[in-house]
Motif scaffolding. Structure first.
Motif, short mmCIF file in Angstrom:
data_model
loop_
_atom_site.label_atom_id
_atom_site.label_comp_id
_atom_site.label_asym_id
_atom_site.label_seq_id
_atom_site.Cartn_x
_atom_site.Cartn_y
_atom_site.Cartn_z
N PRO A 63 0.91 -0.77 -0.24
CA PRO A 63 0.03 0.18 -0.04
C PRO A 63 0.97 1.59 -0.06
O PRO A 63 1.52 1.28 0.91
CB PRO A 63 -0.84 -0.11 1.54
CG PRO A 63 -0.71 -1.79 1.75
CD PRO A 63 0.28 -2.22 0.76
N ALA A 64 0.18 1.82 -0.65
CA ALA A 64 0.76 3.18 -0.92
C ALA A 64 0.92 4.30 0.44
O ALA A 64 -0.03 3.79 0.59
CB ALA A 64 0.73 4.15 -1.95
N GLN A 65 1.62 5.00 0.59
CA GLN A 65 1.86 5.58 2.00
C GLN A 65 1.54 7.27 1.78
O GLN A 65 2.54 7.94 0.71
CB GLN A 65 2.74 5.96 2.93
CG GLN A 65 3.25 4.32 3.56
CD GLN A 65 1.90 3.83 4.48
OE1 GLN A 65 1.39 4.73 4.73
NE2 GLN A 65 2.02 2.64 4.56
N PRO A 66 0.58 7.77 1.82
CA PRO A 66 0.04 9.30 1.59
C PRO A 66 0.99 10.56 2.09
O PRO A 66 1.23 10.77 3.09
CB PRO A 66 -1.52 9.39 1.55
CG PRO A 66 -1.70 8.21 2.77
CD PRO A 66 -1.05 7.15 2.48
N PRO A 67 1.43 11.15 1.30
CA PRO A 67 2.24 12.33 1.78
C PRO A 67 1.04 13.60 2.40
O PRO A 67 0.41 13.00 2.97
CB PRO A 67 2.89 13.28 0.87
CG PRO A 67 1.69 12.34 -0.63
CD PRO A 67 1.71 11.55 0.02
N ALA A 68 1.82 13.71 3.84
CA ALA A 68 1.11 14.92 4.68
C ALA A 68 0.84 15.86 3.77
O ALA A 68 0.71 16.49 3.77
CB ALA A 68 1.65 15.16 6.03
N THR A 69 -0.36 15.77 2.62
CA THR A 69 -0.31 16.61 1.59
C THR A 69 -2.66 16.71 2.12
O THR A 69 -3.09 17.95 1.88
CB THR A 69 -0.66 16.86 0.34
OG1 THR A 69 -0.49 15.17 0.27
CG2 THR A 69 1.16 16.88 0.60
N GLY A 70 -2.99 16.40 2.89
CA GLY A 70 -4.30 15.50 2.84
C GLY A 70 -5.10 15.08 1.79
O GLY A 70 -6.70 15.32 1.86
N MET A 71 -4.46 14.86 0.58
CA MET A 71 -5.23 14.12 -0.35
C MET A 71 -5.22 12.34 0.08
O MET A 71 -5.43 11.97 0.83
CB MET A 71 -4.00 14.14 -1.39
CG MET A 71 -2.89 13.42 -1.45
SD MET A 71 -2.08 12.69 -2.68
CE MET A 71 -0.81 12.06 -2.14
N VAL A 72 -6.08 12.20 -0.63
CA VAL A 72 -7.08 11.03 -0.74
C VAL A 72 -6.13 9.92 -1.77
O VAL A 72 -5.72 10.34 -2.88
CB VAL A 72 -8.64 11.02 -0.71
CG1 VAL A 72 -8.66 9.66 -0.95
CG2 VAL A 72 -9.54 11.84 -0.13
N VAL A 73 -6.08 9.17 -0.96
CA VAL A 73 -5.04 7.66 -2.11
C VAL A 73 -5.93 6.32 -2.37
O VAL A 73 -5.94 6.53 -0.83
CB VAL A 73 -4.27 7.56 -1.29
CG1 VAL A 73 -3.26 6.58 -2.21
CG2 VAL A 73 -2.78 8.76 -1.86
N ILE A 74 -6.38 6.05 -3.15
CA ILE A 74 -6.37 4.55 -2.99
C ILE A 74 -6.15 3.51 -3.40
O ILE A 74 -5.11 3.63 -5.15
CB ILE A 74 -8.49 4.81 -3.65
CG1 ILE A 74 -9.21 5.54 -3.27
CG2 ILE A 74 -8.80 3.70 -4.06
CD1 ILE A 74 -10.46 6.01 -4.42
N ASP A 75 -5.12 2.92 -3.12
CA ASP A 75 -4.58 1.52 -3.90
C ASP A 75 -6.16 0.16 -4.10
O ASP A 75 -6.59 -0.34 -3.30
CB ASP A 75 -4.08 0.63 -2.82
CG ASP A 75 -2.43 1.83 -2.34
OD1 ASP A 75 -1.23 1.26 -3.20
OD2 ASP A 75 -2.34 2.30 -1.25
N ALA A 76 -5.77 -0.31 -5.15
CA ALA A 76 -6.43 -1.59 -5.89
C ALA A 76 -5.82 -1.94 -7.11
O ALA A 76 -5.08 -1.62 -7.50
CB ALA A 76 -7.85 -0.11 -6.51
#
Length: 387
Positions: A358-371
């Motif tokens: 799973p990708a670790q989202p950076p601290a920017t508040g964006m949404v990350v979806i792993d699929a």
């Protein structure tokens, strides 16, 4: 024009018999050689004759989803006066030959062939042209000619239903989202009526509540709200099996799902590809045939790494207020660069396909979806509660 092995043998034998007959004064050998030469000349004349055939093809339908059935109907009409005997015809469907019966087609008559078009892979399947081979009765010479045009069949990515679609930050204060992408007028605020205002702009409900005439102030919103960014760089999808990158196919399915959901919700949406579409569009997909975003997804392929230029363009143009970026396992290193667009796009959603971890989202508040694929993306998408 091609000469068969039998024809080559006949021409060589005829030349040898003629030479020997005249050289050694054997009229019988010269007669045999002349007969062979005559047969060869007749074969050349028969094969060179061009039959008058009209080819009409119809795809039913010409645009399908991946895995859905599609058929091609080919009709061959003999518009000449002579019977087109000794003809062998085959159509080309995605590079695979398909036989078409035209043997002994009578003048003014038609023959029709119907076959399935392969739709197991996303893409543009070129069908045609029909190649008709003319042969002489002795099988000495054959000549193939193309008839008709090449017709593309567009195989779109699979579409997975999405229950929700982010509407971005530019919502209408009337409680709805304006669906006109260019030159639309959206309600902004209310103010007191002044002489010269149009009565059709009066907000009667508010006027009745406050006891004074209040009119609407509108703003012109000319930009789409949703931007779907498909990362079609080859470096973003390094894992390929038989030349097919499954992570890219999953990203195309996710893009098609988001586009379809936005259309059904009457939301403005635009599709942007990272790599140049001219460099990745396959043969048989002319620009004049590309009508909508799903056609662009069908024709999309992997290209060069032009992410920097595309991110600069997105940051400067500000095509909307919600960015949905779809990338592969090779794009995990660029999550921070996608997140840096939050200054221009208040809401950023990134879908990562085919990643081992799973990708670790950076601290920017964006949404990350792993699929892993398009279906898993749709399931994770519907679980998102805050965009």
């Amino acid at each position: 024009m091609g000469v068969t092995a039998r024809g080559i043998g006949l021409f060589v034998a005829a030349a040898a018999l003629l030479a020997a007959g005249f050289r050694f004064a054997y009229p019988e050998l010269a007669l045999l050689g002349a007969a062979g030469a005559t047969a060869g000349g007749y074969a050349l004349a028969v094969a060179a004759w061009r039959p008058r055939l009209a080819v009409v093809r119809r795809a039913e339908p010409d645009r399908v989803g991946r895995g859905e059935p599609a058929t091609m109907t080919v009709t061959v009409h003999n518009s000449g006066r002579l019977r087109s005997a000794n003809l062998v015809a085959e159509d080309r469907c995605g590079g695979v030959p398909v036989p078409v019966p035209v043997l002994r087609l009578r003048p003014g008559k038609d023959t029709t062939a119907r076959y399935d078009v392969p739709t197991t892979r996303r893409g543009v399947v070129p069908v045609g042209p029909l190649r008709v081979t003319r042969r002489d009765p002795l099988g000495l010479v054959s000549l193939s000619r193309p008839y008709g045009e090449t017709v593309p069949v567009w195989v779109h990515p699979r579409v997975h239903p999405l229950s929700v679609v982010p509407t971005g930050a530019g919502r209408s204060l009337d409680g709805r989202v304006d669906s006109v992408p260019h030159g639309s007028i959206t309600f902004d605020s209310l103010r007191e009526y002044v002489v010269g205002d149009e009565l059709r702009r009066v907000h009667w409900r508010t006027s009745a509540r406050v006891g004074e005439l209040m009119v609407r102030e509108n703003v012109d919103t000319s930009l789409p709200r949703l931007v779907v960014l498909l990362d079609n760089r080859a470096v973003a999808h390094p894992q390929r099996v038989a030349g097919l990158a499954e992570s890219f196919e999953a990203a195309c399915e996710a893009a098609a799902s988001v586009l379809t959901a936005a259309y059904r919700a009457d939301l403005p949406v635009v599709l942007v590809l990272v790599a140049s579409e001219e460099a990745v569009s396959p043969a048989g997909a002319p620009d004049s045939e590309v009508v909508g975003p799903l056609d662009r997804l069908a024709a999309a392929g992997l290209g060069a790494d032009t992410l920097d230029a595309m991110l600069t363009r997105l940051r400067g143009d500000r095509l909307g207020d919600t960015l949905i970026a779809l990338t592969g396992p090779g794009g995990r290193e660029t999550l921070g660069r996608f997140g840096a667009l939050r200054g221009a796009y208040p809401s950023v959603v990134v879908g990562v396909f085919g990643a081992a971890e799973p990708a670790q989202p950076p601290a920017t508040g964006m949404v990350v979806i792993d699929a892993a694929d398009g279906a898993a993306f749709a399931a994770e998408w519907d679980r998102v509660r805050r965009w």
